[in-house]
Design an enzyme around this catalytic site. Structure first.
Site, PDB file in Angstrom:
ATOM      1  N   ARG A  54       1.022  -1.416   0.043  1.00 23.53           N
ATOM      2  CA  ARG A  54      -0.020   0.387   0.063  1.00 23.53           C
ATOM      3  C   ARG A  54       1.298   1.210   0.198  1.00 23.53           C
ATOM      4  O   ARG A  54       0.697   2.660  -1.058  1.00 23.53           O
ATOM      5  CB  ARG A  54      -1.211  -0.242   1.228  1.00 23.53           C
ATOM      6  CG  ARG A  54      -2.039  -0.838   0.816  1.00 23.53           C
ATOM      7  CD  ARG A  54      -2.698  -1.974   2.359  1.00 23.53           C
ATOM      8  NE  ARG A  54      -1.182  -2.665   2.816  1.00 23.53           N
ATOM      9  CZ  ARG A  54      -2.083  -3.702   2.166  1.00 23.53           C
ATOM     10  NH1 ARG A  54      -3.172  -3.697   1.706  1.00 23.53           N
ATOM     11  NH2 ARG A  54      -1.208  -4.826   2.994  1.00 23.53           N
ATOM     12  N   THR A  55       1.436   1.597   1.093  1.00 18.80           N
ATOM     13  CA  THR A  55       2.148   2.587   0.980  1.00 18.80           C
ATOM     14  C   THR A  55       2.786   2.942  -0.162  1.00 18.80           C
ATOM     15  O   THR A  55       3.354   4.112  -0.761  1.00 18.80           O
ATOM     16  CB  THR A  55       3.182   3.022   2.133  1.00 18.80           C
ATOM     17  OG1 THR A  55       2.437   2.233   3.607  1.00 18.80           O
ATOM     18  CG2 THR A  55       3.735   3.950   2.551  1.00 18.80           C
ATOM     19  N   LYS A  85      26.085  -5.082   0.515  1.00 17.13           N
ATOM     20  CA  LYS A  85      27.536  -5.243   0.579  1.00 17.13           C
ATOM     21  C   LYS A  85      27.543  -4.818   1.931  1.00 17.13           C
ATOM     22  O   LYS A  85      29.224  -4.433   1.477  1.00 17.13           O
ATOM     23  CB  LYS A  85      27.877  -4.520  -0.751  1.00 17.13           C
ATOM     24  CG  LYS A  85      27.429  -4.544  -2.192  1.00 17.13           C
ATOM     25  CD  LYS A  85      28.201  -3.902  -3.452  1.00 17.13           C
ATOM     26  CE  LYS A  85      27.635  -4.630  -5.191  1.00 17.13           C
ATOM     27  NZ  LYS A  85      27.981  -3.666  -5.895  1.00 17.13           N
ATOM     28  N   ARG A 108      11.767   3.942   3.728  1.00 19.25           N
ATOM     29  CA  ARG A 108      10.953   3.246   4.754  1.00 19.25           C
ATOM     30  C   ARG A 108      12.063   2.332   5.119  1.00 19.25           C
ATOM     31  O   ARG A 108      12.692   1.862   4.609  1.00 19.25           O
ATOM     32  CB  ARG A 108       9.705   2.020   3.865  1.00 19.25           C
ATOM     33  CG  ARG A 108       9.499   1.052   4.908  1.00 19.25           C
ATOM     34  CD  ARG A 108       8.129   0.002   4.681  1.00 19.25           C
ATOM     35  NE  ARG A 108       7.236   0.887   5.122  1.00 19.25           N
ATOM     36  CZ  ARG A 108       6.138   0.121   5.043  1.00 19.25           C
ATOM     37  NH1 ARG A 108       5.412  -1.048   4.756  1.00 19.25           N
ATOM     38  NH2 ARG A 108       4.950   0.990   5.471  1.00 19.25           N
ATOM     39  N   HIS A 136       4.586   6.093  11.987  1.00 20.93           N
ATOM     40  CA  HIS A 136       4.547   5.471  10.736  1.00 20.93           C
ATOM     41  C   HIS A 136       3.401   6.733  10.145  1.00 20.93           C
ATOM     42  O   HIS A 136       2.228   6.627  10.625  1.00 20.93           O
ATOM     43  CB  HIS A 136       3.165   4.681  10.405  1.00 20.93           C
ATOM     44  CG  HIS A 136       3.810   4.100   8.779  1.00 20.93           C
ATOM     45  ND1 HIS A 136       3.388   4.694   7.714  1.00 20.93           N
ATOM     46  CD2 HIS A 136       2.760   2.900   8.268  1.00 20.93           C
ATOM     47  CE1 HIS A 136       3.382   3.758   6.600  1.00 20.93           C
ATOM     48  NE2 HIS A 136       3.058   2.823   7.519  1.00 20.93           N
TER      49      HIS A 136
HETATM   50  C1  NCD Z   1       2.256  -0.577   8.009  1.00 21.63           C
HETATM   51  C2  NCD Z   1       3.483  -0.834   8.471  1.00 21.63           C
HETATM   52  O1  NCD Z   1       4.174  -1.211   7.186  1.00 21.63           O
HETATM   53  O2  NCD Z   1       3.189  -1.030   8.991  1.00 21.63           O
HETATM   54  N1  NCD Z   1       1.525  -1.353   7.279  1.00 21.63           N
HETATM   55  C3  NCD Z   1       1.205  -0.513   5.944  1.00 21.63           C
HETATM   56  O3  NCD Z   1       1.769   0.497   6.134  1.00 21.63           O
HETATM   57  N2  NCD Z   1      -0.087  -0.522   5.999  1.00 21.63           N
HETATM   58  C4  NCD Z   1       1.006  -2.026   9.209  1.00 21.63           C
HETATM   59  C5  NCD Z   1       1.599  -3.411   8.908  1.00 21.63           C
HETATM   60  O4  NCD Z   1       2.505  -3.901   8.549  1.00 21.63           O
HETATM   61  O5  NCD Z   1       1.095  -4.763   9.918  1.00 21.63           O
END
Ligand code: NCD
Length: 313
Positions: A54-55, A85, A108, A136
């Protein structure tokens, strides 16, 4: 605001509303099917060191909906980049800035301080797309945006957070954002004892004025809630053999199904940042109270809003 590292940077309801107003405009753009031009001459880099659907997809699409023709989106950093590496995050950030001439970096990463570290040396804005097990920020904004759209308000809410509150980052960020939106909202933390929200986090939320109750019994509180925010047990944080055993014993503890929802309010919102791995039964998907698919679309609008606000000041 140059970077978006932590949800704590959003300090007032006014700021939240500014993001939401922008997101409303973004929805209209997407509905019109016409690409906007705000990022036409920008370059955006997206670096993902952890799995994401999603993100990753929504940030990529968000940049393109805003007219960005130069998106350098790299998934699988831990498998395919020079991180394999042994290159440091700092050197990778320098590399990406140099090699792409980017105007922003979306990151991320599994380390809690990764976005802060990147922002410190980057000469362009850094946007945290999920770091470690605490932050997040864009998810928190899209979650609250979804609540506002559905319930028409962000005040006076009763919200239950269910699942892995120890390791999940979305709950921590959203709870802190709720404290900014309305100190009077009530939060029920529902989890097995071993997955409780860390004591320090609970203390901080209480200090902000939130009313917090902790329980392991969903049935005892479900009838009271306006929002039930479900999370998965975060398998990746269970590494040692003992932790893996613990994970196996916890998995499948919660299954939100029509029967469990019987005592819930008619206008309850059922949320989940997704991915779900069994915590919400598919039989719930058709229930009008399910809001988790809406969250994903709102993620596109909110991430468009954030990119525009940061890159077009
Ligand atoms: C979440 C995350 O990456 O923290 N996912 C997301 O971005 N929708 C939640 C998860 O992974 O459980």
């Amino acid at each position: 605001m140059r970077d978006l590292i932590s949800i704590d940077q959003i300090a007032s309801l006014k700021e939240i509303e500014a993001v939401f107003r922008e997101a409303d405009k973004m929805e209209k753009i997407v509905q019109s099917k016409k690409t906007a031009q705000w990022l036409k001459n920008k370059t955006v880099a997206e670096l993902f060191y952890q799995p994401s659907t999603r993100t990753f997809a929504s940030f990529l699409a968000a940049a393109k909906w805003l007219g960005c023709e130069r998106v350098v989106a790299i998934h699988g950093m831990t498998e395919y980049s020079s991180a394999v590496k042994g290159e440091s995050l700092q050197d990778t950030i320098r590399t990406i800035e140099q090699t792409t001439a980017c105007d922003a970096i979306i990151l991320r990463h599994p380390e809690n301080n990764s976005s802060a570290v990147a922002a410190k040396l980057a000469t362009v804005p850094v946007i945290n797309a999920g770091s470690g097990n605490k932050e997040h920020p864009t998810q928190a904004l899209l979650d609250l945006y979804t609540i506002k759209k559905r319930l028409g308000k962000v005040k006076g809410l009763k919200i239950g957070f269910l699942g892995d509150l120890l390791n999940g980052r979305t709950v921590k960020s959203l709870a802190r954002l709720l404290a900014v939106a309305d100190k009077n909202c009530q939060i029920d933390l529902i989890s097995p004892r071993v997955l409780r929200l860390p004591v320090e986090e609970v203390k901080q939320l209480k200090n902000k004025g939130l009313r917090i109750r902790e329980t392991d019994n969903l049935g005892g509180v479900i009838g009271d809630l306006d929002v039930l925010y479900v999370t998965r047990i975060q398998k990746e944080w269970f590494q040692t053999p003992a932790e893996k055993k613990l994970y196996a014993s916890l998995k499948g503890q919660y299954d939100i199904n029509p029967k469990i929802l019987q005592p819930a309010k008619k206008n309850l919102m059922i949320m989940h940042p997704l991915p779900r791995i069994g915590e919400i039964s598919e039989a719930v998907d058709a229930d009008p109270r399910a809001a988790y698919f809406e969250q994903m679309r709102n993620g596109l609008y909110v991430r468009m809003a954030i990119l525009k606000l940061i890159l077009c000041q």
